[in-house]
Scaffold this motif. Structure first.
Motif, PDB file in Angstrom:
ATOM      1  N   ALA A   1       0.485  -3.894 -11.889  1.00 44.50           N
ATOM      2  CA  ALA A   1      -0.676  -3.244 -12.491  1.00 44.50           C
ATOM      3  C   ALA A   1      -0.246  -2.276 -13.592  1.00 44.50           C
ATOM      4  CB  ALA A   1      -1.479  -2.506 -11.419  1.00 44.50           C
ATOM      5  N   GLN A   2       0.932  -1.701 -13.451  1.00 45.73           N
ATOM      6  CA  GLN A   2       1.483  -0.806 -14.467  1.00 45.73           C
ATOM      7  C   GLN A   2       2.987  -0.961 -14.466  1.00 45.73           C
ATOM      8  OE1 GLN A   2       0.287   3.280 -14.046  1.00 45.73           O
ATOM      9  NE2 GLN A   2       1.825   4.052 -15.466  1.00 45.73           N
TER      10      GLN A   2
ATOM     11  N   LYS B   1      16.631  -8.916  -1.499  1.00 45.75           N
ATOM     12  CA  LYS B   1      16.430 -10.354  -1.565  1.00 45.75           C
ATOM     13  C   LYS B   1      15.156 -10.700  -0.807  1.00 45.75           C
ATOM     14  CE  LYS B   1      18.833 -14.770  -0.783  1.00 45.75           C
ATOM     15  NZ  LYS B   1      20.097 -15.381  -0.295  1.00 45.75           N
ATOM     16  N   ASP B   2      14.247 -11.409  -1.460  1.00 42.49           N
ATOM     17  CA  ASP B   2      12.960 -11.756  -0.865  1.00 42.49           C
ATOM     18  C   ASP B   2      12.202 -10.495  -0.466  1.00 42.49           C
ATOM     19  OD1 ASP B   2      13.180 -14.641  -0.996  1.00 42.49           O
ATOM     20  OD2 ASP B   2      14.702 -14.481   0.553  1.00 42.49           O
ATOM     21  N   VAL B   3      11.925  -9.665  -1.469  1.00 45.67           N
ATOM     22  CA  VAL B   3      11.216  -8.398  -1.263  1.00 45.67           C
ATOM     23  C   VAL B   3       9.961  -8.403  -2.133  1.00 45.67           C
ATOM     24  CG1 VAL B   3      11.316  -5.885  -1.484  1.00 45.67           C
ATOM     25  CG2 VAL B   3      13.330  -7.155  -0.691  1.00 45.67           C
ATOM     26  N   VAL B   4       8.834  -7.975  -1.556  1.00 41.65           N
ATOM     27  CA  VAL B   4       7.566  -7.905  -2.282  1.00 41.65           C
ATOM     28  C   VAL B   4       7.028  -6.483  -2.209  1.00 41.65           C
ATOM     29  CG1 VAL B   4       5.193  -8.773  -2.453  1.00 41.65           C
ATOM     30  CG2 VAL B   4       7.035 -10.324  -1.739  1.00 41.65           C
ATOM     31  N   PHE B   5       6.742  -5.905  -3.372  1.00 38.38           N
ATOM     32  CA  PHE B   5       6.045  -4.625  -3.473  1.00 38.38           C
ATOM     33  C   PHE B   5       4.606  -4.944  -3.868  1.00 38.38           C
ATOM     34  CE2 PHE B   5      10.499  -3.665  -4.313  1.00 38.38           C
ATOM     35  CZ  PHE B   5      10.729  -2.525  -3.552  1.00 38.38           C
ATOM     36  N   GLU B   6       3.659  -4.570  -3.025  1.00 37.14           N
ATOM     37  CA  GLU B   6       2.282  -5.023  -3.213  1.00 37.14           C
ATOM     38  C   GLU B   6       1.298  -3.861  -3.047  1.00 37.14           C
ATOM     39  OE1 GLU B   6       0.300  -9.077  -1.868  1.00 37.14           O
ATOM     40  OE2 GLU B   6       0.573  -7.743  -0.162  1.00 37.14           O
ATOM     41  N   ASP B   7       0.417  -3.678  -4.039  1.00 42.68           N
ATOM     42  CA  ASP B   7      -0.653  -2.677  -3.959  1.00 42.68           C
ATOM     43  C   ASP B   7      -0.122  -1.278  -3.649  1.00 42.68           C
ATOM     44  OD1 ASP B   7      -2.821  -4.472  -4.449  1.00 42.68           O
ATOM     45  OD2 ASP B   7      -2.607  -5.206  -2.407  1.00 42.68           O
ATOM     46  N   CYS B   8       1.043  -0.951  -4.148  1.00 41.26           N
ATOM     47  CA  CYS B   8       1.611   0.370  -3.880  1.00 41.26           C
ATOM     48  C   CYS B   8       1.913   1.083  -5.193  1.00 41.26           C
ATOM     49  CB  CYS B   8       2.874   0.257  -3.022  1.00 41.26           C
ATOM     50  SG  CYS B   8       4.184  -0.750  -3.744  1.00 41.26           S
TER      51      CYS B   8
ATOM     52  N   GLY C   1       0.809  -1.208   0.000  1.00 39.75           N
ATOM     53  CA  GLY C   1       0.000   0.000   0.000  1.00 39.75           C
ATOM     54  C   GLY C   1       0.846   1.263   0.000  1.00 39.75           C
ATOM     55  N   GLY C   2       0.162   2.404  -0.086  1.00 40.11           N
ATOM     56  CA  GLY C   2       0.847   3.681  -0.009  1.00 40.11           C
ATOM     57  C   GLY C   2       1.495   4.095  -1.318  1.00 40.11           C
ATOM     58  N   LYS C   3       2.267   5.152  -1.232  1.00 40.50           N
ATOM     59  CA  LYS C   3       2.929   5.729  -2.399  1.00 40.50           C
ATOM     60  C   LYS C   3       4.304   6.239  -1.996  1.00 40.50           C
ATOM     61  CE  LYS C   3       2.386   9.364  -5.911  1.00 40.50           C
ATOM     62  NZ  LYS C   3       1.616  10.563  -6.315  1.00 40.50           N
ATOM     63  N   ILE C   4       5.292   5.919  -2.819  1.00 41.04           N
ATOM     64  CA  ILE C   4       6.658   6.379  -2.582  1.00 41.04           C
ATOM     65  C   ILE C   4       7.162   7.033  -3.864  1.00 41.04           C
ATOM     66  CG2 ILE C   4       8.992   5.765  -1.862  1.00 41.04           C
ATOM     67  CD1 ILE C   4       7.880   3.291  -0.517  1.00 41.04           C
TER      68      ILE C   4
ATOM     69  N   VAL D   1       3.464  -6.943  -7.139  1.00 37.81           N
ATOM     70  CA  VAL D   1       2.106  -7.495  -7.181  1.00 37.81           C
ATOM     71  C   VAL D   1       1.096  -6.359  -7.105  1.00 37.81           C
ATOM     72  CG1 VAL D   1       0.468  -9.074  -6.092  1.00 37.81           C
ATOM     73  CG2 VAL D   1       2.921  -9.599  -6.039  1.00 37.81           C
ATOM     74  N   ASP D   2       0.300  -6.198  -8.153  1.00 36.77           N
ATOM     75  CA  ASP D   2      -0.769  -5.178  -8.169  1.00 36.77           C
ATOM     76  C   ASP D   2      -0.251  -3.790  -7.814  1.00 36.77           C
ATOM     77  OD1 ASP D   2      -2.674  -7.056  -8.900  1.00 36.77           O
ATOM     78  OD2 ASP D   2      -3.185  -7.543  -6.830  1.00 36.77           O
ATOM     79  N   CYS D   3       0.971  -3.488  -8.192  1.00 36.40           N
ATOM     80  CA  CYS D   3       1.521  -2.165  -7.903  1.00 36.40           C
ATOM     81  C   CYS D   3       1.856  -1.462  -9.212  1.00 36.40           C
ATOM     82  CB  CYS D   3       2.747  -2.256  -6.999  1.00 36.40           C
ATOM     83  SG  CYS D   3       4.152  -3.082  -7.737  1.00 36.40           S
ATOM     84  N   ALA D   4       1.945  -0.149  -9.151  1.00 34.87           N
ATOM     85  CA  ALA D   4       2.272   0.667 -10.319  1.00 34.87           C
ATOM     86  C   ALA D   4       3.735   1.072 -10.259  1.00 34.87           C
ATOM     87  CB  ALA D   4       1.377   1.894 -10.374  1.00 34.87           C
ATOM     88  N   LEU D   5       4.462   0.748 -11.321  1.00 32.93           N
ATOM     89  CA  LEU D   5       5.858   1.162 -11.462  1.00 32.93           C
ATOM     90  C   LEU D   5       5.904   2.212 -12.550  1.00 32.93           C
ATOM     91  CD1 LEU D   5       7.620  -2.323 -11.377  1.00 32.93           C
ATOM     92  CD2 LEU D   5       8.148  -0.449  -9.836  1.00 32.93           C
TER      93      LEU D   5
END
Length: 245
Positions: free
Chosen positions: A201-202, A153-160, A139-142, A178-182
């Motif tokens: 997602a993007q 290593k073993d990092v997940v970006f999710e819904d952000c 979640g959130g925005k950076i 996962v489901d995040c916008a890049l």
């Protein structure tokens, strides 16, 4: 040149959630943070090389404070302000950061291990040269996340939402989006191993499309990225001439 791609084509997002989908890509190991009963933080402010163990920082204004080299173990930071907070060389271990916000937070050359970062609102956060292991960013925005020469290593970006994240020269192993916008991501000189972009997602790559070896993308993303991949390889794409002309 930036290109956008979606992670929705052909149901690949669901495959990315539940398994390798036959690709053999290794999945990220998520952190399992179980906090003990926490004591309220009652300090007067962060200190360089401070040792913070089993504390809850709730709605604390830590803006501009110097906690360089500090260690946070089994801690929770909830709704804290981290504008221009100096946490260079800090260690954040087995901790949860929820709703933190700030611009210019300095976490350069820090270590984040077994950490959950939830609903953050950050801009210009410095994590260059840092080590992230078993971290979930949910979640959130950076904006303008600087991870140059970091190791993930073993990092997940999710819904952000990640706006112009910089992975230049970084090493990414078992990293999932996962489901995040890049937006405007920079992979220049990065090394990717088992990086799963299928469920993004993007996907908008500004630089470093040539570094995608070691990543897995969906067929739809491949079609969307075809023009920039062709440009990278020096292939000219022009319409066919009419017959006989």
């Amino acid at each position: 040149m930036a290109r956008k791609a979606t992670g929705r084509a052909g149901g690949t997002a669901g495959a990315a959630r539940t398994g390798s989908g036959g690709t053999g890509v290794k999945r990220a190991r998520r952190p399992e943070v179980r906090l003990p009963p926490l004591e309220p933080y009652g300090g007067a402010g962060l200190e360089p090389d401070g040792d913070y163990d089993g504390l809850e920082f709730r709605e604390e204004d830590l803006a501009g404070q110097d906690g360089a080299g500090a260690r946070f173990m089994d801690c929770a930071l909830r709704g804290c302000a981290l504008d221009e907070t100096r946490l260079h060389h800090a260690r954040v271990l087995d901790s949860v950061l929820t709703g933190i916000r700030g611009v210019g937070t300095d976490l350069a050359e820090s270590t984040l291990r077994d950490v959950e970062l939830v609903d953050a609102r950050l801009g210009g956060v410095q994590l260059h040269g840092s080590v992230l292991e078993r971290v979930v960013v949910r979640g959130g925005k950076i904006d303008y996340l600087n991870l140059r020469k970091a190791r993930l290593k073993d990092v997940v970006f999710e819904d952000c939402v990640l706006v112009e994240p910089d992975f230049g020269g970084a090493r990414l192993e078992r990293v999932e989006f996962v489901d995040c916008a890049l937006k405007g991501v920079d992979f220049s000189a990065a090394v990717l191993t088992d990086v799963d972009l299928r469920a993004a997602a993007q996907l908008e790559i500004a630089r470093g499309v040539d570094r995608l070896a070691g990543a897995v993308i969906s067929p739809g993303q491949l079609l969307d990225l075809a023009p920039v991949l062709a440009a990278e390889m020096g292939i000219r794409v022009v319409p066919a001439s009419p017959s006989g002309v």
